[in-house]
Design an enzyme around this catalytic site. Sequence first.
Site, PDB file in Angstrom:
ATOM      1  N   GLU A   1      -6.191 -10.417  -1.824  1.00 45.96           N
ATOM      2  CA  GLU A   1      -6.912 -10.278  -0.557  1.00 45.96           C
ATOM      3  C   GLU A   1      -8.419 -10.204  -0.797  1.00 45.96           C
ATOM      4  O   GLU A   1      -9.127  -9.374  -0.227  1.00 45.96           O
ATOM      5  CB  GLU A   1      -6.439  -9.030   0.204  1.00 45.96           C
ATOM      6  CG  GLU A   1      -4.943  -9.006   0.469  1.00 45.96           C
ATOM      7  CD  GLU A   1      -4.482  -7.812   1.296  1.00 45.96           C
ATOM      8  OE1 GLU A   1      -5.332  -7.155   1.942  1.00 45.96           O
ATOM      9  OE2 GLU A   1      -3.258  -7.533   1.311  1.00 45.96           O
TER      10      GLU A   1
ATOM     11  N   ASN B   1       1.811  -4.397  -3.584  1.00 53.06           N
ATOM     12  CA  ASN B   1       0.446  -4.793  -3.249  1.00 53.06           C
ATOM     13  C   ASN B   1      -0.346  -3.568  -2.802  1.00 53.06           C
ATOM     14  O   ASN B   1       0.137  -2.777  -1.990  1.00 53.06           O
ATOM     15  CB  ASN B   1       0.496  -5.825  -2.112  1.00 53.06           C
ATOM     16  CG  ASN B   1      -0.822  -6.503  -1.846  1.00 53.06           C
ATOM     17  OD1 ASN B   1      -1.428  -7.071  -2.743  1.00 53.06           O
ATOM     18  ND2 ASN B   1      -1.281  -6.475  -0.597  1.00 53.06           N
TER      19      ASN B   1
ATOM     20  N   ASP C   1     -12.265 -10.234  -0.854  1.00 52.43           N
ATOM     21  CA  ASP C   1     -13.526 -10.402  -0.138  1.00 52.43           C
ATOM     22  C   ASP C   1     -14.553  -9.467  -0.758  1.00 52.43           C
ATOM     23  O   ASP C   1     -14.204  -8.543  -1.502  1.00 52.43           O
ATOM     24  CB  ASP C   1     -13.410 -10.198   1.377  1.00 52.43           C
ATOM     25  CG  ASP C   1     -12.614  -8.966   1.793  1.00 52.43           C
ATOM     26  OD1 ASP C   1     -12.724  -7.923   1.112  1.00 52.43           O
ATOM     27  OD2 ASP C   1     -11.891  -9.029   2.798  1.00 52.43           O
TER      28      ASP C   1
ATOM     29  N   HIS D   1     -10.667  -5.801  -2.235  1.00 50.75           N
ATOM     30  CA  HIS D   1     -11.658  -5.690  -1.163  1.00 50.75           C
ATOM     31  C   HIS D   1     -12.873  -4.965  -1.742  1.00 50.75           C
ATOM     32  O   HIS D   1     -12.870  -3.743  -1.891  1.00 50.75           O
ATOM     33  CB  HIS D   1     -11.085  -4.913   0.024  1.00 50.75           C
ATOM     34  CG  HIS D   1      -9.958  -5.615   0.707  1.00 50.75           C
ATOM     35  ND1 HIS D   1     -10.130  -6.768   1.434  1.00 50.75           N
ATOM     36  CD2 HIS D   1      -8.631  -5.334   0.764  1.00 50.75           C
ATOM     37  CE1 HIS D   1      -8.967  -7.172   1.915  1.00 50.75           C
ATOM     38  NE2 HIS D   1      -8.042  -6.321   1.513  1.00 50.75           N
TER      39      HIS D   1
ATOM     40  N   GLU E   1       0.809  -1.220   0.000  1.00 53.30           N
ATOM     41  CA  GLU E   1       0.000   0.000   0.000  1.00 53.30           C
ATOM     42  C   GLU E   1       0.849   1.280   0.000  1.00 53.30           C
ATOM     43  O   GLU E   1       0.789   2.090   0.921  1.00 53.30           O
ATOM     44  CB  GLU E   1      -0.955  -0.029   1.191  1.00 53.30           C
ATOM     45  CG  GLU E   1      -1.889  -1.224   1.129  1.00 53.30           C
ATOM     46  CD  GLU E   1      -2.773  -1.376   2.362  1.00 53.30           C
ATOM     47  OE1 GLU E   1      -2.681  -0.559   3.290  1.00 53.30           O
ATOM     48  OE2 GLU E   1      -3.571  -2.341   2.386  1.00 53.30           O
TER      49      GLU E   1
END
Length: 499
Positions: free
Chosen positions: A280, A214, A282, A250, A170
């Site tokens: 990641e 990432n 979701d 996300h 990030e």
Amino acid sequence: MDFPVHQPGRRRVRTAITAAVVAATGLAAVVVAMTGAGAASAAATTLRGAAEAQGRYFGSDFTQDLINNSTVTNVQGTQFDMVTPGNEMKWQTTEPNQNQFNFGPGDAIVNYATSHNERVRGHNLVWHSQLAGWVTSLPLSSVKAAMENHITQEVTHYKGKIYAWDVVNEPFDDGNPSQPRNDVFFQAFNGISYIADALNTAHAADPAAKLYLNDYNIELPGSKQDAMFNLASSLKSQGVPLDGIGFESHFIIGQISNESTLQSSMARFTALGLDVAITELDDRFTSLPPSSSGLQQQSTEFGRVVQACVQTPRCPGVTQWAVGDADSWIPGAFSGQGAATMFDNNYQPKPAFTGALNAMNAGATGSPPPPPPSSSPPRSSAPPSSPPPSSSPSRSSSPPPPGACSATYTPVNSWPGGYQAGITVTAGSSAINGWTLKWTLASGQTITQLWNGALTTSGSSVTVKNLSYNGSIPAGGNTTLGYTANGSPSTPTITCTSP
């Protein structure tokens, strides 16, 4: 499109699942149903089997407190073949005090993975969050040495045990996503050059590990994706050992309206010669409990994300950011929200499991699979613009005269019926302000997508002009663009002109 602010360090206190609950929910029967009568059917009925059938992986975020929970490990072992430690390899854990390293929690994850025939994505080496307090207390002149020592010690400790590292996590600002995050590393290096330094340091410690950047909110077009693309382009042009970009992914229910936009975003980065992994995943509900129609929508969206990956030859796999809803970070970060994974609070499969499994299996019936990530050849020392050995050679014009430009074509990927290519536009000995590319398509070729340029076609004739942000190139500088096309790949002769 707005995405949620990512706070992966905040983990939900997990619900204790006892053997009695397992018996009551019938998980064992569900696992048997999902795995089938024998190993021969595993590829069709489990996520890991469907992924492995095409040389990909399907992973999860897994933490040390789950290792002794048989309910979780049954699902983990059956459905997933890659583990990303949730917290155990972050700086706060691994080096809580300067030069005092604690690899015990990370070792526990690695040992679990090894004993269950699963691989590990290392997460992460450099991040502004979950950072040991002593780092931010250092004089800025000491931060570079501390960062390099931390990376060297951790990567060396796990050398040969980690498939890929999220080297920098990030790097872009939450409030101003087109700008680098103004953290202690940015300040110490007086700019974003700390990222190249971190990648070079990690590569020196373990040359075989894949190295990633990432971030979140880069999955769909926007200023943050542009910023990451420009950073990746710059790093590749410098010869920095960057292997891939992690799309955290996300999402909120309703954000993934189709798979083609996500696939186009992936193609933009793979045109640079990079892998793109879903790291990641979701997909959360903003109100609970979810309705039946909402669960079906979630199933559709998980399927779209997986489909985008399997249709991208350089997408090595997908990682869900939890094993199930009970260990998801979402409820702890967003009160009243959640149900964001493929397995519910009792680790029973939800419709999203079927959506993801069907999408992965569908990919297995398409083009021949890429080689498994673990069998990828060592990183070449060739310049980053060099094509893979099996590709046709790049072709560029002679060095351009002052004020002129040249174009270099680089094949990236190919599959039955289609291919992907990149183009680098380079200025001559003086700066240019605008460029135009022209070439002729071979028989049967049609361009399906192009990024970082304005495309017009007339029959087989192709013209691409610069966009507002990439027309001005300094002397000797360059910019990149790329495209996907139908047909068989070939190396065109591209002319570049500048006003």
